[in-house]
Design a protein around this motif. Structure first.
Motif, short mmCIF file in Angstrom:
data_model
loop_
_atom_site.label_atom_id
_atom_site.label_comp_id
_atom_site.label_asym_id
_atom_site.label_seq_id
_atom_site.Cartn_x
_atom_site.Cartn_y
_atom_site.Cartn_z
N MET A 293 5.68 -0.11 -1.44
CA MET A 293 6.04 0.75 -2.56
C MET A 293 4.82 1.02 -3.46
N GLY A 294 3.85 1.74 -2.90
CA GLY A 294 2.63 2.01 -3.65
C GLY A 294 1.61 0.90 -3.56
N VAL A 295 1.76 0.05 -2.58
CA VAL A 295 0.83 -1.06 -2.39
C VAL A 295 0.66 -1.31 -0.90
N GLY A 296 -0.56 -1.59 -0.47
CA GLY A 296 -0.84 -1.82 0.94
C GLY A 296 -1.24 -3.25 1.21
N ARG A 297 -1.11 -3.66 2.46
CA ARG A 297 -1.54 -5.00 2.88
C ARG A 297 -2.44 -4.88 4.10
N LYS A 298 -3.58 -5.53 4.04
CA LYS A 298 -4.52 -5.53 5.14
C LYS A 298 -5.08 -6.93 5.30
N GLN A 299 -5.84 -7.12 6.34
CA GLN A 299 -6.45 -8.42 6.61
C GLN A 299 -7.96 -8.24 6.75
N ILE A 300 -8.70 -8.99 5.94
CA ILE A 300 -10.16 -8.98 6.02
C ILE A 300 -10.63 -10.43 6.08
N HIS A 301 -11.42 -10.74 7.10
CA HIS A 301 -11.91 -12.11 7.29
C HIS A 301 -10.77 -13.13 7.29
N GLY A 307 -3.02 -4.66 -2.20
CA GLY A 307 -3.66 -3.87 -3.25
C GLY A 307 -3.73 -2.41 -2.90
N HIS A 308 -4.76 -1.75 -3.44
CA HIS A 308 -4.92 -0.31 -3.23
C HIS A 308 -6.37 0.06 -3.44
N LEU A 309 -6.76 1.15 -2.82
CA LEU A 309 -8.07 1.76 -3.01
C LEU A 309 -7.92 3.05 -3.78
N GLY A 310 -9.03 3.53 -4.37
CA GLY A 310 -9.02 4.80 -5.08
C GLY A 310 -10.16 5.70 -4.63
N HIS A 311 -9.96 7.00 -4.77
CA HIS A 311 -10.89 7.99 -4.24
C HIS A 311 -12.31 7.83 -4.78
N TRP A 312 -12.44 7.42 -6.04
CA TRP A 312 -13.77 7.35 -6.65
C TRP A 312 -14.46 6.01 -6.41
#
Length: 355
Positions: A293-301, A307-312
């Motif tokens: 719902m407006g938030v993502g989940r990923k795996q790094i290391h 969280g989320h990323l933004g265009h800038w």
């Protein structure tokens, strides 16, 4: 083994060196890392707030968070869900003004009532991303400093949207759905979107330096984001901040985003942990990436990051296992967010073999 104070100093120095290295390519870099289980609470800045004015970037500077605003929008929807004001299966046509609902494009064989609130939240309504289309860039370039209303943005987006599938068929990231969600929120609550964010998110978490551009008075200094074109950095502050609204129109600071992440995952914005769980639950959007719902989940290391990323070049992430929050910006549109986050994690957890 070095004394703890030396370890902390070394990590802080390493993080500062990392952002200074990143600032060789980025206009300016802001980073905050809060990991209380590891005794780390650090924030730093490197580079420039304005390339033209040669102003040094300050650690307390505001920055455009862009699509990170989508998480605020998702929180507001989850709060209404918790209150019983809506269900995620509700058709968006039940809440959108009729003149807006009539413009929403839908795949052949479907009608707008087949698009649900959940489809918008999870980027599964069948729209492309109008905000990155060449047509929208030309529209903005023709008059970058003009304020645009949500109704105007949504009408333009609906009129110029390319369909990429039927409702619920596949994931395609799009700002269109989140502009419509903002209008939907205003319709249900009879309250302006900026005020909902202020009263239901920012005030409860003491986020006093976060504000919606074009709708509230500035609450912080604003660093300059940049568009990179043919190797040149073009100041994006000439683009009026109203152009992305509920899909990405906020300005915030490192301190405020840290407060948001920790308040959100400590369930301070919901009355029940079940609501937080639902807020974080979403299907796989792409390989090893899930969007709720407006938030993502990923795996790094090997770490699960919400969280989320933004265009800038903005980013925010929270790792529940480590109680780790990190956020910041690189302030330009070509930033490699995930690569930078990965480098931060290597510094914070140098003994993590997966790092």
């Amino acid at each position: 083994m070095a004394a703890p104070s030396t370890q902390l100093q070394t990590r802080g120095e390493a993080l500062q060196a990392l952002i200074e290295q990143a600032a060789a390519d980025a206009p300016g870099v802001l980073l905050a890392v809060h990991a209380p289980l590891h005794g780390l609470d650090w924030a730093g800045a490197a580079g420039m707030s304005s390339l033209e004015g040669r102003e040094t970037l300050s650690v307390d500077a505001g920055f455009r968070i862009a699509s990170m605003s989508k998480t605020f929008t998702g929180v507001l929807v989850a709060q209404l869900l918790e209150r019983g004001s809506l269900t995620l299966a509700d058709p968006i046509s039940d809440y959108l003004p009729q003149d807006i609902a009539a413009l929403v494009p839908v795949a052949e064989g479907h009608v707008v009532s087949h698009i649900t609130i959940e489809h918008l939240l999870e980027h599964r309504a069948g729209f492309n991303d109008f905000a990155l289309s060449q047509e929208w860039l030309m529209e903005i370039a023709a008059d970058p400093g003009r304020a645009r209303t949500p109704a105007e943005i949504s009408r333009w987006a609906c009129a110029h949207t390319s369909l990429v599938g039927a409702p619920g068929e596949n994931y395609t990231y799009t700002d269109t759905g989140y502009v419509l969600l903002g209008i939907l929120l205003e319709s249900i609550t009879a309250t302006p979107y900026w005020q909902l964010c202020r009263e239901r998110i920012f005030d409860p978490l003491d986020m006093g330096e976060t504000w919606l551009e074009g709708y509230e008075e500035p609450r912080s200094a604003l660093s300059h984001p940049y568009v990179v074109m043919e190797g040149n950095y073009i100041d994006a502050l000439q683009i009026h901040g109203s152009v992305d609204w509920a899909a990405g129109g906020h300005v915030s600071t490192l301190e405020d985003i840290t407060r948001f992440l920790r308040g959100l995952f400590n369930c301070r914005l919901f009355g029940s942990i079940d609501t937080l769980d639902r807020f974080l639950t979403g299907p796989e959007a792409s390989a090893n990436y899930y969007y709720a719902m407006g938030v993502g989940r990923k795996q790094i290391h090997g770490m699960h990051l919400w969280g989320h990323l933004g265009h800038w070049g903005s980013f925010m992430s929270y790792c529940p296992e480590q109680r780790l929050s990190l956020c910041g910006t690189l302030n330009y549109d070509q930033a490699a967010h995930n690569d930078f986050i990965a480098e931060v994690l290597k510094v914070v957890f140098p003994d993590n073999r997966q790092a």
